[in-house]
Write a protein that holds these residues in place. Structure first.
Motif, PDB file in Angstrom:
ATOM      1  N   PRO A  60      -3.603  -5.175   1.940  1.00 21.28           N
ATOM      2  CA  PRO A  60      -2.819  -5.463   0.722  1.00 21.28           C
ATOM      3  C   PRO A  60      -2.666  -4.228  -0.181  1.00 21.28           C
ATOM      4  O   PRO A  60      -1.617  -4.030  -0.805  1.00 21.28           O
ATOM      5  CB  PRO A  60      -3.629  -6.553   0.017  1.00 21.28           C
TER       6      PRO A  60
ATOM      7  N   LEU B 256       0.206  -2.147   0.970  1.00 20.76           N
ATOM      8  CA  LEU B 256       1.514  -2.660   0.566  1.00 20.76           C
ATOM      9  C   LEU B 256       1.863  -2.216  -0.849  1.00 20.76           C
ATOM     10  O   LEU B 256       3.027  -1.993  -1.174  1.00 20.76           O
ATOM     11  CB  LEU B 256       1.540  -4.186   0.681  1.00 20.76           C
ATOM     12  N   TRP B 257       0.837  -2.056  -1.680  1.00 22.17           N
ATOM     13  CA  TRP B 257       1.047  -1.598  -3.054  1.00 22.17           C
ATOM     14  C   TRP B 257       1.158  -0.074  -3.114  1.00 22.17           C
ATOM     15  O   TRP B 257       2.021   0.467  -3.803  1.00 22.17           O
ATOM     16  CB  TRP B 257      -0.114  -2.073  -3.936  1.00 22.17           C
TER      17      TRP B 257
ATOM     18  N   ALA C 252       8.505   2.267   3.644  1.00 18.89           N
ATOM     19  CA  ALA C 252       8.059   1.478   4.794  1.00 18.89           C
ATOM     20  C   ALA C 252       7.215   2.327   5.733  1.00 18.89           C
ATOM     21  O   ALA C 252       6.223   1.845   6.289  1.00 18.89           O
ATOM     22  CB  ALA C 252       9.265   0.897   5.528  1.00 18.89           C
TER      23      ALA C 252
ATOM     24  N   ARG D  95       3.699   2.670   4.300  1.00 17.70           N
ATOM     25  CA  ARG D  95       2.962   1.412   4.480  1.00 17.70           C
ATOM     26  C   ARG D  95       2.538   1.250   5.933  1.00 17.70           C
ATOM     27  O   ARG D  95       1.412   0.823   6.225  1.00 17.70           O
ATOM     28  CB  ARG D  95       3.813   0.230   4.035  1.00 17.70           C
TER      29      ARG D  95
ATOM     30  N   ILE E 252      -1.339   0.892   7.139  1.00 16.23           N
ATOM     31  CA  ILE E 252      -1.750  -0.319   7.859  1.00 16.23           C
ATOM     32  C   ILE E 252      -2.061   0.004   9.319  1.00 16.23           C
ATOM     33  O   ILE E 252      -3.036  -0.500   9.886  1.00 16.23           O
ATOM     34  CB  ILE E 252      -0.667  -1.406   7.742  1.00 16.23           C
TER      35      ILE E 252
END
Length: 122
Positions: free
Chosen positions: A44, A47-48, A53, A56, A60
């Motif tokens: 999470p 994502l912040w 993209a 992120r 991740i």
């Protein structure tokens, strides 16, 4: 693969084996549990923190890479332990190399997170 297990039937069985493996890793491997908890916090955050993209995905992706590497290391350790408890140079080497793979995955994750966090805030 069992005879007759092809196509969709094979996919169903393979998914079941994968879930069984994840449950076993969670139950028997403290390092996997610790890394999983860390990933549940970091994903999470990614994502912040990630501004694009790609950023992120990098944040991740390296979390997943750590989990994948830990699963492979745990598999190697289980096979080596299955062979026997006595010390053997090759068994020790296999475990050390698996541990080194996890270390490198963690280093990559750390470098990625620090680099992107630094670029975001400074």
């Amino acid at each position: 693969m069992k005879p007759g297990h092809t196509g969709f039937k094979h996919l169903i069985h393979s998914t079941g084996y994968s879930i069984k493996g994840l449950k076993a890793a969670f139950q028997h491997e403290a390092a996997f549990r610790q890394e999983l908890v860390l990933c549940l916090i970091l994903i999470p955050t990614a994502l912040w923190l990630g501004q694009t993209a790609i950023e992120r995905l990098l944040l991740i992706g390296c979390c997943f890479l750590v989990l994948i590497t830990e699963l492979m290391n745990s598999a190697v350790e289980a096979v080596v332990d299955r062979i026997g408890p006595e010390f053997h140079e090759l068994s020790g080497r296999a475990k050390d190399i698996g541990s080194a793979a996890v270390f490198i995955a963690l280093a990559l994750a750390g470098i990625t997170w620090i680099t992107l966090a630094y670029s975001r805030f400074f």
